[in-house]
Design an enzyme around this catalytic site. Structure first.
Site, PDB file in Angstrom:
ATOM      1  N   CYS A 206       0.820  -1.212   0.000  1.00  0.00           N
ATOM      2  CA  CYS A 206       0.000   0.000   0.000  1.00  0.00           C
ATOM      3  C   CYS A 206       0.853   1.262   0.000  1.00  0.00           C
ATOM      4  CB  CYS A 206      -0.947  -0.014   1.185  1.00  0.00           C
ATOM      5  SG  CYS A 206      -2.126  -1.380   1.119  1.00  0.00           S
ATOM      6  N   SER A 483      -4.919   0.300  11.102  1.00  0.00           N
ATOM      7  CA  SER A 483      -4.131   0.222   9.885  1.00  0.00           C
ATOM      8  C   SER A 483      -3.201   1.422   9.842  1.00  0.00           C
ATOM      9  CB  SER A 483      -5.058   0.248   8.672  1.00  0.00           C
ATOM     10  OG  SER A 483      -4.347   0.590   7.510  1.00  0.00           O
TER      11      SER A 483
END
Length: 569
Positions: A206, A483
């Site tokens: 990511c 996260s």
């Protein structure tokens, strides 16, 4: 035709380059082992060579790891070119981005332990003399390094690399926040579908300074990966070269007898913490660095993050709280100019050994500064925040500590009324359904290491809060995790967790709570006598799982304040 006699053990050099494989393949009694290895491609000469395990986390179930098979093959080829014997094996990965917000996310942190256990198991069973480990997604990065620390055999970690940004510089967090925007009526069905289809363009982890890029940077600062390994795109010549160089580096480490615990010292962990802070990294770095340190028998505590954080500023303007992606940091030189700045300012321990065989200072000696005019990484004299954004909080709500990610953009103090949810699913339904209002402190409990089990990440709730336009007016507290893509006034890792009867379990809707980042306190404004009464009336919830991996994990896992490890002494 005369037959060769079984080979005798070769004389040992000053540094034994085969301390483990020798027990597996040398001598008459190991003929059965050699017979098995002939079948998988060993030639007679290979039994004289050091054996290097290539631990691959390849899988096509996530973009983070879908390309790692090629990188593993490059490392293996170079190991053999350098005169050792490579043996490649696989371990698992799971995808946080896919599992997020579902019951499957309970397995995410569990997978870190499974990965560490599986690499340790294979290397220990097969007698490999060294290891090159590849990680891409959030949990396989620390899982790999935990295994390397436990095994303490010459080793190099290779990061799979960052993904390139999607259309309009979007990434996975853009999709989560678009879901909240859709619920608020600000994102149409067509817009949401476009974001969904274009945010993830190909291989790699990511795109922001989320957990994968944070941990890759931390491990480079720790000394366990080659210089610049953390700051390369997954699809690039630089990343392929990195994999090849790792194969050569591990053979050199074998020859020199340099092992992970020579590298992973307490000072090295302080370097890793320092770099994480300067980059504005994920709160998961706290959890994972505590766990890796535990595996390396290094005494590291939550309070070390506070001590170091008082003197280390946030310098990088990176997502999720900042503006730029990891690819944009790669384009200006990665993390090495930042590390050189920190070293020159006396904020890094330059004497620490690394997998190059040289020290941190030696590796950084010739590193040039960032190009003039860039505004991704600020100067020390002009920090984004003068001290750490990773704030360890204590108080009657978190006697053993909690971890907040406070960049200063959210403010430094928040007081509000509790809005309590007993699961992540209930919280998302409440947020999207309009139950959460400005001024609320969202409580998500029974999501801790044991209670979850597995300490799920709350990207769904934080994404929904931001998407609903409440990012600056709502706080969130949980015994779960966040996260690396989460941002806002968020506090996680609350210990002791609710499932163990921690104070989080005693909160009721409407209770007043204060989060004070400057005083590093988290306070529940309820009288001690009332809390005592509530505790007597509290019943522990039934376990989520009674058999299988989740049940075993819940029985073994330690507190988040200790890294949520399963092999704690």
């Amino acid at each position: 035709m005369s037959q060769k006699k079984p080979r005798k053990s070769a004389a040992r050099p000053a540094v034994d380059v085969r301390p483990y494989s020798r027990a597996v393949v040398d001598g008459i009694k190991q003929a059965p082992a050699r017979a098995m290895l002939h079948a998988v491609g060993f030639g007679e000469e290979d039994f004289e060579k050091p054996q290097v395990g290539i631990a691959s986390t390849w899988s096509n179930l996530t973009p983070c790891n879908m390309h790692i098979d090629e990188l593993a093959r490059l490392a293996a080829a170079e190991v053999e070119a350098q005169g050792a014997k490579a043996v490649t094996f696989n371990t698992i990965t799971v995808s946080d981005g896919i599992a997020m917000g579902t019951p499957g996310m309970r397995y995410s942190l569990v997978s870190r332990e499974v990965i560490a256990d599986s690499i340790e198991t294979v290397v220990g069973a097969q007698g490999f003399d060294a290891v090159v480990a590849f990680g891409g997604c959030d949990k396989n990065i620390p899982g790999c390094v935990m295994a390397l620390a436990r095994l303490d055999r010459p080793a190099v970690f290779v990061y799979g690399g960052t993904i390139r940004p999607g259309a309009d510089r979007r990434d996975i967090v853009s999709v989560f926040e678009a879901v909240g925007g859709h619920a608020a009526g600000r994102v149409s069905d067509i817009e949401l579908k476009f974001i969904e289809r274009t945010a993830i363009p190909g291989p790699g982890s990511c795109a922001g300074m989320y957990t994968a890029n944070t941990m890759a940077s931390a491990i480079e600062a720790l000394g366990m990966s080659l210089p610049n390994s953390s700051a390369q795109e997954a699809v690039s010549d630089q990343k392929r070269t990195d994999a090849t160089r790792a194969g050569a580096a591990v053979v050199e480490l074998i020859k020199r007898g340099i092992r992970p615990r020579h590298i992973m010292t307490r000072k090295a962990f302080e370097n890793a913490i320092t770099v994480c802070i300067a980059l504005g990294g994920s709160t998961n770095a706290v959890l994972h660095l505590l766990a890796i340190a535990s595996s390396a028998n290094v005494k590291l505590q939550l309070d070390d993050f506070t001590r170091i954080g008082r003197r280390v500023p946030v310098l990088a303007d990176l997502r999720p709280s900042g503006r730029y992606s990891m690819s944009e940091l790669v384009a200006i030189g990665g993390i090495r100019p930042l590390m050189k700045t920190l070293l020159d300012a006396g904020l890094l321990h330059g004497e620490c050994m690394t997998v190059t065989g040289a020290s941190v200072a030696e590796n950084l000696r010739d590193v040039a500064p960032y190009p003039p005019g860039q505004d991704i990484v600020h100067a020390l004299a002009d920090p984004i925040k003068r001290d750490s954004h990773l704030v360890v909080l204590y108080g009657n709500l978190a006697p053993e500590g909690a971890v907040a990610k406070i960049t200063g953009k959210e403010g430094l103090r928040f007081t509000g009324r509790a809005r309590v949810f007993d699961s992540e699913e209930a919280s998302i339904a409440g947020i999207l359904g309009g139950k959460v209002k400005a001024g609320d402190v969202v409580i998500i409990r029974y999501e801790g290491p044991r209670g979850g089990p597995g300490m799920r990440e709350m990207l769904g709730p934080t994404g929904a809060i931001v998407g609903k336009g409440l990012g600056n007016s709502v706080a969130l507290i949980t015994d779960g995790r966040f996260s690396g893509g989460s941002h806002g006034f968020v506090v996680g890792h609350v210990s002791p967790e609710a499932a163990l009867g921690g104070p989080l379990a005693l909160i009721k809707n409407g209770d007043e709570i204060t989060i004070d980042a400057e005083r590093r306190e988290i306070s529940l404004h309820v009288a001690a006598a009332e809390l005592k009464r509530r505790r007597k009336a509290w019943d522990a919830p039934k376990p989520y799982a009674r058999r299988g991996a989740l049940a075993k994990y819940a029985k073994q896992v330690s507190s988040a304040s200790l890294g949520a490890v399963t092999d704690n002494e």
